[in-house]
Design a protein around this motif. Structure first.
Motif: not given
Length: 448
Positions: A80, A99, A124, A139, A141
């Protein structure tokens, strides 16, 4: 002499190396039907500054099975933005970076993506292609549509393939948002849910017709959040009350109906299903329930299996304790998520007064109330057990897979048990090249 914090000692302590090993030694015979990856996520901090077990950097440990062999083991940190360059969710100036985070709680598959999850942040994606297994992709989203954190406990509907989840948190309303993604991964629904405060909402429930939220009295405490050391920023507050919020799946923007229950806390749901009869609709929930959450002066709290029956005609909840065995990590055959599942599996914690010694898995028959046990023996501690099906019949035969730590040798195995004959010796024990620290959740991801 300096004593390490509990979350950095014993088998909680992190491992320092990322390994890849092939052709693992096996005691017993691996079922040839098992072809895929067993993956499990958990905290593995890079340094001792994480402050709490819940906050350590995520590391996924995976074992590949195929052709009756354990062909490989891999462990990889989830890279991450926090791991790679120290990003923080809160930047100290009021900004929030979703994030950032540990991605340390669960690993699930949906719409062809394997996602590492933590409830404070975005997911992730990790790679499962040959030669790149468990490498971090980046990441996810949902194409920029996800604007809240994502729970670490999403639910996949086995009929529609939809992924149901929620996000919670923040210092301003809305403190809770419900989301639904289609079977092909498109985020279709994001709707705020009106709740009076930011509470720690770790899990929720899905049935064929409903989504049920748990608004329980573990409330965000800004003062705790500002303390140095990185402890838990939540406090037990029974004055907040406890309630279950029911939303119809066919009306995702409709009313959420709240039903009160006794104050308690639930980290994990086993399963939920709808019932109907002459007296109206009911929803049946099975949970591991705690009487309180880390409340000073109330003594230790231990989870045990309970059933909640929500009567939608009267707006009441019948609360029943099914067993006094202390347990955690409840799981079912996930192909029955939201439907009637006869069997549920839990991991037993250490308890001197427990009828099942430390190091056991229990299989509850939720129809008859009988309990089967597998006892691993002195010093051998199992983690959460995931169900791997033997055929295409939901609720049919299969195996339970769990990492087991041996305190005597400080080593770990992946143990395969026959779910229908839990008391029998293991079907197979896969001996791993390094210790697997205690962690949280994972899944059997069969090849498709």
């Amino acid at each position: 002499m300096t004593t390490a914090p509990a979350h950095l000692a014993g088998n909680f302590a992190p491992v320092a190396e990322e390994l890849t090993a092939h052709d693992l030694p096996v005691t017993g015979a691996l079922p040839p039907e098992l072809r895929g990856w067993y993956l499990r996520n958990g905290p593995n901090p890079q340094d001792a500054a994480s402050g709490h077990w819940f906050f350590g950097d995520g590391m996924i440990h995976g074992v590949r099975l195929e052709g009756g062999r354990a062909t490989s083991y891999r462990n990889r940190w989830v890279r991450t933005s926090t791991f790679t360059h120290g990003a923080r969710i809160h930047d100290g100036r009021g900004g929030v970076g979703l994030t950032a985070g540990a991605a340390n709680t669960h690993v699930v598959r949906h719409a062809g993506r394997t996602l590492a999850l933590v409830e404070s942040s975005f997911p992730y994606e990790v790679d499962c292609r040959p030669g790149r297994e468990l490498e971090t992709v980046g990441v996810h989203d949902f194409g920029g549509r996800l604007l809240t954190p994502m729970t670490a406990h999403p639910k996949t509907c086995p009929v529609t393939g939809e992924l149901h989840f929620f996000g919670y948190g923040g210092t301003d309303a809305p403190f809770l948002t419900y989301h639904r993604a289609s079977a092909d991964g498109e985020l279709e629904v994001s709707r705020p849910v009106d709740v009076p405060a930011h509470t720690m909402m770790h899990d929720f429930h899905l049935t064929a017709g409903h989504v049920v939220f748990m608004d329980l009295p573990v409330v965000f405490d800004a003062g705790r959040a500002r303390r140095p050391g990185g402890g838990m920023p939540y406090a037990w507050d029974p004055g907040h009350g406890a309630r279950l919020g029911v939303l119809r799946r066919d009306d995702p923007y409709g009313e959420v109906r709240w039903l009160p229950i006794d104050p308690c806390y639930v980290f994990h749901a086993l399963n939920a299903h709808d019932e109907s009869g002459a007296d109206g609709e009911r929803i049946v929930l099975h949970v591991v329930r705690y009487p309180h959450f880390a409340a000073p002066g109330l003594g230790p709290a231990h989870g045990s299996l309970w059933r909640w029956t929500l009567d939608l005609a009267t707006g009441t909840v019948r609360e029943e304790q099914l067993d006094d065995e202390r347990c955690e990590f409840p799981r079912i055959d996930d192909r029955l998520a939201g439907r009637v599942a006869r069997y549920g599996h839990v991991t037993v914690a250490d308890s001197p007064s427990s009828p099942a010694p430390a190091g056991a898995l229990l299989r509850y028959d939720l129809r008859t109330g009988s309990v089967a046990r597998h006892i691993f023996g002195p010093g051998r501690t199992p983690a959460e057990a995931s169900f791997a099906p033997a055929d295409d019949r939901p609720g049919g035969p299969g195996w339970l897979l769990t990492y087991v730590h041996d305190a005597g040798s400080d080593t770990s195995d992946l143990v395969v048990l026959d779910a229908d004959d839990l008391a029998a010796p293991p079907v197979a024990v896969i001996h791993l090249p390094q210790r697997v620290p205690y962690g949280f959740h994972g899944n059997w991801l069969e090849d498709r």
